[in-house]
Design a protein around this motif. Structure first.
Motif, PDB file in Angstrom:
ATOM      1  N   ALA A  14       0.527  -1.173  -0.017  1.00 30.60           N
ATOM      2  CA  ALA A  14       0.332  -0.226   0.138  1.00 30.60           C
ATOM      3  C   ALA A  14       1.101   1.401  -0.311  1.00 30.60           C
ATOM      4  N   ILE A  15       0.508   2.421  -0.458  1.00 27.90           N
ATOM      5  CA  ILE A  15       1.001   3.444  -0.881  1.00 27.90           C
ATOM      6  C   ILE A  15       0.204   4.289  -0.565  1.00 27.90           C
ATOM      7  N   ARG A  16      -0.005   5.615   0.690  1.00 24.64           N
ATOM      8  CA  ARG A  16      -0.791   6.799   0.851  1.00 24.64           C
ATOM      9  C   ARG A  16       0.087   7.637   0.750  1.00 24.64           C
ATOM     10  N   LEU A  17      -0.646   9.008   0.188  1.00 26.44           N
ATOM     11  CA  LEU A  17       0.586  10.305  -0.004  1.00 26.44           C
ATOM     12  C   LEU A  17      -0.513  11.098   1.114  1.00 26.44           C
ATOM     13  N   SER A  18       0.484  11.488   1.880  1.00 31.52           N
ATOM     14  CA  SER A  18      -0.686  12.641   2.626  1.00 31.52           C
ATOM     15  C   SER A  18      -0.046  13.837   3.316  1.00 31.52           C
ATOM     16  N   GLY A  19      -0.589  14.930   2.329  1.00 37.25           N
ATOM     17  CA  GLY A  19       0.337  16.660   3.490  1.00 37.25           C
ATOM     18  C   GLY A  19       1.855  16.440   2.212  1.00 37.25           C
ATOM     19  N   THR A  20       2.394  17.575   2.342  1.00 40.62           N
ATOM     20  CA  THR A  20       3.216  18.467   2.016  1.00 40.62           C
ATOM     21  C   THR A  20       4.561  18.498   3.129  1.00 40.62           C
TER      22      THR A  20
ATOM     23  N   SER B 230      17.360  21.787  -0.657  1.00 45.65           N
ATOM     24  CA  SER B 230      17.630  21.470  -2.303  1.00 45.65           C
ATOM     25  C   SER B 230      16.085  21.825  -1.902  1.00 45.65           C
ATOM     26  N   PRO B 231      15.618  22.771  -3.244  1.00 46.06           N
ATOM     27  CA  PRO B 231      14.656  23.722  -3.361  1.00 46.06           C
ATOM     28  C   PRO B 231      13.577  22.613  -3.960  1.00 46.06           C
ATOM     29  N   VAL B 232      13.237  22.072  -3.292  1.00 49.26           N
ATOM     30  CA  VAL B 232      12.069  21.181  -3.212  1.00 49.26           C
ATOM     31  C   VAL B 232      10.864  20.943  -2.874  1.00 49.26           C
ATOM     32  N   VAL B 233       9.278  21.369  -2.776  1.00 49.72           N
ATOM     33  CA  VAL B 233       8.441  20.499  -2.324  1.00 49.72           C
ATOM     34  C   VAL B 233       7.449  19.308  -2.444  1.00 49.72           C
ATOM     35  N   PHE B 234       7.938  18.797  -1.941  1.00 49.32           N
ATOM     36  CA  PHE B 234       6.378  17.324  -2.127  1.00 49.32           C
ATOM     37  C   PHE B 234       5.691  16.934  -1.374  1.00 49.32           C
ATOM     38  N   VAL B 235       4.963  15.788  -1.980  1.00 55.90           N
ATOM     39  CA  VAL B 235       3.750  14.928  -1.280  1.00 55.90           C
ATOM     40  C   VAL B 235       4.277  14.003  -0.572  1.00 55.90           C
ATOM     41  N   THR B 236       4.140  13.789   0.686  1.00 55.82           N
ATOM     42  CA  THR B 236       4.839  13.076   1.810  1.00 55.82           C
ATOM     43  C   THR B 236       3.670  11.723   1.268  1.00 55.82           C
ATOM     44  N   LEU B 237       4.424  10.809   1.568  1.00 56.33           N
ATOM     45  CA  LEU B 237       4.387   8.607   1.307  1.00 56.33           C
ATOM     46  C   LEU B 237       4.405   9.249   3.147  1.00 56.33           C
ATOM     47  N   ALA B 238       2.693   9.091   3.940  1.00 57.13           N
ATOM     48  CA  ALA B 238       2.589   8.382   5.090  1.00 57.13           C
ATOM     49  C   ALA B 238       2.028   7.355   5.307  1.00 57.13           C
ATOM     50  N   GLU B 239       1.887   6.437   4.277  1.00 56.82           N
ATOM     51  CA  GLU B 239       1.954   4.655   4.201  1.00 56.82           C
ATOM     52  C   GLU B 239       3.051   4.302   2.618  1.00 56.82           C
ATOM     53  N   GLY B 240       4.227   3.613   3.172  1.00 56.41           N
ATOM     54  CA  GLY B 240       4.558   2.784   2.048  1.00 56.41           C
ATOM     55  C   GLY B 240       6.253   3.285   1.649  1.00 56.41           C
TER      56      GLY B 240
ATOM     57  N   ALA C   8       2.926  25.826  -3.361  1.00 57.81           N
ATOM     58  CA  ALA C   8       3.129  24.662  -3.553  1.00 57.81           C
ATOM     59  C   ALA C   8       2.351  23.355  -2.126  1.00 57.81           C
ATOM     60  N   TYR C   9       3.333  23.871  -1.513  1.00 63.56           N
ATOM     61  CA  TYR C   9       3.580  23.476   0.436  1.00 63.56           C
ATOM     62  C   TYR C   9       2.236  24.188   1.267  1.00 63.56           C
ATOM     63  N   GLU C  10       1.418  24.911   1.160  1.00 66.12           N
ATOM     64  CA  GLU C  10       0.271  25.375   1.586  1.00 66.12           C
ATOM     65  C   GLU C  10      -0.428  24.968   0.886  1.00 66.12           C
ATOM     66  N   GLU C  11      -1.522  24.343  -0.937  1.00 71.12           N
ATOM     67  CA  GLU C  11      -2.103  24.740  -1.456  1.00 71.12           C
ATOM     68  C   GLU C  11      -2.343  23.103  -1.138  1.00 71.12           C
ATOM     69  N   LEU C  12      -1.486  21.916  -1.004  1.00 69.14           N
ATOM     70  CA  LEU C  12      -1.267  20.439  -1.240  1.00 69.14           C
ATOM     71  C   LEU C  12      -0.890  20.682   0.292  1.00 69.14           C
ATOM     72  N   ALA C  13      -1.515  21.154   1.474  1.00 68.46           N
ATOM     73  CA  ALA C  13      -1.044  20.387   2.666  1.00 68.46           C
ATOM     74  C   ALA C  13      -1.927  19.446   3.079  1.00 68.46           C
ATOM     75  N   ASP C  14      -3.361  19.487   2.042  1.00 71.37           N
ATOM     76  CA  ASP C  14      -4.528  18.442   2.723  1.00 71.37           C
ATOM     77  C   ASP C  14      -4.237  17.972   1.798  1.00 71.37           C
ATOM     78  N   TYR C  15      -3.843  17.008   1.128  1.00 70.55           N
ATOM     79  CA  TYR C  15      -4.016  16.241  -0.489  1.00 70.55           C
ATOM     80  C   TYR C  15      -3.690  15.293   0.321  1.00 70.55           C
ATOM     81  N   GLU C  16      -4.482  14.255  -0.504  1.00 69.54           N
ATOM     82  CA  GLU C  16      -4.558  12.432   0.147  1.00 69.54           C
ATOM     83  C   GLU C  16      -4.946  11.935  -1.418  1.00 69.54           C
ATOM     84  N   ALA C  17      -4.332  10.939  -1.212  1.00 70.31           N
ATOM     85  CA  ALA C  17      -4.259   9.652  -2.237  1.00 70.31           C
ATOM     86  C   ALA C  17      -3.438   8.319  -1.546  1.00 70.31           C
ATOM     87  N   ALA C  18      -3.956   7.455  -2.215  1.00 72.73           N
ATOM     88  CA  ALA C  18      -4.181   6.080  -1.665  1.00 72.73           C
ATOM     89  C   ALA C  18      -4.512   4.613  -3.510  1.00 72.73           C
TER      90      ALA C  18
END
Length: 193
Positions: A70-76, A83-93, A137-147
């Motif tokens: 399982a992979i679950r994305l959650s937040g930033t 390094s000049p990178v903003v990302f969506v975090t892997l909360a699972e996987g 990017a960091y703020e607008e995707l802070a609540d992003y979720e996907a699995a």
């Protein structure tokens, strides 16, 4: 025969992949449409083109021994200021990705290489753009979720135009390569750089 630049990653499935790619473009990242949305396993690596069969066999062997996870994305998150990178975090996987990348880059294999930074699986949504856009990017995707269930990884090649194109998916359990591009005689058609 020349060299090619390859990468191995887990593709973020639809509709999440396209959505995050469009968001990345909307933040002003010029690389957004050249890089499919993904979790990197092996970063861009230049190899001799004649080593492709060996690399493809290695990828098939690794995939054959893998089980879906399982992979679950959650937040930033961000790698700034290193390094000049903003990302969506892997909360699972993350642990599954870490084990997989270690096997792919194993010293006995054809993709051995040092990493510039310790491995940290993530989905980049902004890279090397203005600080204000990075903050957005960091703020607008802070609540992003996907699995989803990760059941394969893919081999990509960077073309001379800088665009990354999928060559082949490798399904877990079978290792069976699934061509991502039209084939000729059963082998994937590749662009050369």
């Amino acid at each position: 025969m020349g060299t090619v630049t390859l990468g191995v990653s887990i593709a973020v499935p639809e509709p999440h992949g396209s959505l995050l790619q469009e968001r990345r473009a909307g933040f002003g990242d010029p690389a957004a449409h050249a890089i499919p949305t993904h979790v990197t396993l092996v970063p861009p690596t230049e190899v001799d083109q004649d080593r492709l069969p060996e690399i493809e066999a290695h990828l098939a062997d690794v995939a054959a021994d893998c089980l879906p996870f399982a992979i679950r994305l959650s937040g930033t998150g961000t790698f700034r200021p290193l390094s000049p990178v903003v990302f969506v975090t892997l909360a699972e996987g993350a642990a599954g990705c870490d084990r997989l990348q270690a096997r792919l880059r194993a010293e006995a294999g054809p993709l051995v290489r040092e990493l510039q930074f310790p491995y940290h699986p993530h989905v980049t949504v902004a890279h090397g753009i203005a600080e204000e856009a990075m903050d957005r990017a960091y703020e607008e995707l802070a609540d992003y979720e996907a699995a989803w269930t990760c059941a394969s990884f893919a081999l990509y090649e960077q073309g001379a135009d800088g665009v990354w194109r999928k060559l082949c998916d490798y399904e877990f359990g079978s290792g069976r390569p699934v061509s991502a591009v039209p084939s000729q005689g059963g082998a994937p058609v590749r662009t050369t750089s």
